[in-house]
Design a protein around this motif. Structure first.
Motif, PDB file in Angstrom:
ATOM      1  N   MET A 115       0.835  -1.203   0.000  1.00  0.00           N
ATOM      2  CA  MET A 115       0.000   0.000   0.000  1.00  0.00           C
ATOM      3  C   MET A 115       0.873   1.258   0.000  1.00  0.00           C
ATOM      4  O   MET A 115       0.575   2.214  -0.720  1.00  0.00           O
ATOM      5  CB  MET A 115      -0.949  -0.001   1.200  1.00  0.00           C
ATOM      6  N   ARG A 116       1.949   1.244   0.777  1.00  0.00           N
ATOM      7  CA  ARG A 116       2.857   2.403   0.797  1.00  0.00           C
ATOM      8  C   ARG A 116       3.539   2.578  -0.557  1.00  0.00           C
ATOM      9  O   ARG A 116       3.681   3.694  -1.049  1.00  0.00           O
ATOM     10  CB  ARG A 116       3.878   2.257   1.915  1.00  0.00           C
ATOM     11  N   PHE A 120       0.247   5.249  -0.888  1.00  0.00           N
ATOM     12  CA  PHE A 120      -0.264   5.555   0.443  1.00  0.00           C
ATOM     13  C   PHE A 120       0.893   5.511   1.442  1.00  0.00           C
ATOM     14  O   PHE A 120       1.027   4.572   2.224  1.00  0.00           O
ATOM     15  CB  PHE A 120      -1.372   4.570   0.845  1.00  0.00           C
ATOM     16  N   PHE A 123       0.350   4.594   5.139  1.00  0.00           N
ATOM     17  CA  PHE A 123      -0.384   3.379   5.495  1.00  0.00           C
ATOM     18  C   PHE A 123       0.313   2.723   6.686  1.00  0.00           C
ATOM     19  O   PHE A 123       1.525   2.538   6.695  1.00  0.00           O
ATOM     20  CB  PHE A 123      -0.443   2.400   4.316  1.00  0.00           C
ATOM     21  N   ILE A 138      -7.271   7.720   4.511  1.00  0.00           N
ATOM     22  CA  ILE A 138      -6.777   6.729   3.553  1.00  0.00           C
ATOM     23  C   ILE A 138      -7.956   5.951   2.980  1.00  0.00           C
ATOM     24  O   ILE A 138      -8.074   5.774   1.762  1.00  0.00           O
ATOM     25  CB  ILE A 138      -5.750   5.790   4.215  1.00  0.00           C
ATOM     26  N   SER A 141      -9.976   7.720   0.280  1.00  0.00           N
ATOM     27  CA  SER A 141      -9.322   8.082  -0.974  1.00  0.00           C
ATOM     28  C   SER A 141      -9.998   7.357  -2.139  1.00  0.00           C
ATOM     29  O   SER A 141     -10.344   6.183  -2.032  1.00  0.00           O
ATOM     30  CB  SER A 141      -7.842   7.675  -0.932  1.00  0.00           C
ATOM     31  N   TYR A 144      -8.284   4.085  -2.936  1.00  0.00           N
ATOM     32  CA  TYR A 144      -8.095   3.093  -1.869  1.00  0.00           C
ATOM     33  C   TYR A 144      -8.550   1.691  -2.273  1.00  0.00           C
ATOM     34  O   TYR A 144      -7.776   0.726  -2.172  1.00  0.00           O
ATOM     35  CB  TYR A 144      -8.798   3.536  -0.586  1.00  0.00           C
ATOM     36  N   THR A 147      -6.383   0.091  -5.031  1.00  0.00           N
ATOM     37  CA  THR A 147      -5.051  -0.250  -4.522  1.00  0.00           C
ATOM     38  C   THR A 147      -5.130  -1.412  -3.546  1.00  0.00           C
ATOM     39  O   THR A 147      -4.274  -2.311  -3.557  1.00  0.00           O
ATOM     40  CB  THR A 147      -4.398   0.977  -3.859  1.00  0.00           C
TER      41      THR A 147
END
Length: 166
Positions: A115-116, A120, A123, A138, A141, A144, A147
């Protein structure tokens, strides 16, 4: 969620006057902090307990290596009732065997890294049980859900080769 109902778990959450965690003649028992039975049996006992405490928890999903507890409409249940039910049923919360629990935590860490890496940067990492509390900004989004699906698929498909552990 898969409907899983076993009569063997009946009364698993009721309290008896005894402190030994053993079923009594009247069919009640006291929750035990030790995980017993299959994941399916544990999930059913926990779900039944939550329902007995007034929380309409959905049926759990259980596979050979994972468990996902059913959903609950938190808005329909008062927070006090939910907190009380969770406290009463905590000893029945399903527990994975240690090796599987460690694998779950590692998959959760991999999911957070994914996720990062996909936009994000804030996260969160999971806790020691593999759970991460995702902040509302988050979750809200527009990217979200897409992802999350991407990372779910990536983490699910990741299986190290036997050579990777040597």
């Amino acid at each position: 969620m898969l409907p899983l109902l076993l009569a063997a778990c009946a009364g698993a959450c009721s309290k008896s006057g005894s402190d030994d965690g053993v079923a009594t003649v009247d069919g009640t028992s006291r929750p035990s902090a030790t995980a017993t039975g299959s994941l399916q049996e544990q999930a059913i006992a926990y779900t039944r307990c939550m329902r007995e405490h007034g929380v309409p928890l959905g049926d759990p999903e259980v596979s050979a290596s994972s468990i996902r507890m059913g959903p609950v409409d938190k808005a329909a249940v008062g927070n006090d009732k939910l907190v009380a039910a969770e406290a009463a049923c905590a000893p029945l919360l399903p527990q994975l065997p240690p090796a599987e629990a460690a694998a779950k935590v590692e998959k959760s860490r991999e999911f957070s890294r994914c996720m990062r890496a996909h936009g994000f940067p804030d996260f969160p990492d999971p806790d020691a049980d593999g759970r991460a509390v995702v902040p509302d900004p988050i979750r809200q989004s527009p990217r979200y859900e897409e992802t999350k699906r991407l990372c779910d698929d990536q983490v699910r498909s990741f299986t190290p080769s036997p050579a990777a552990s040597r």
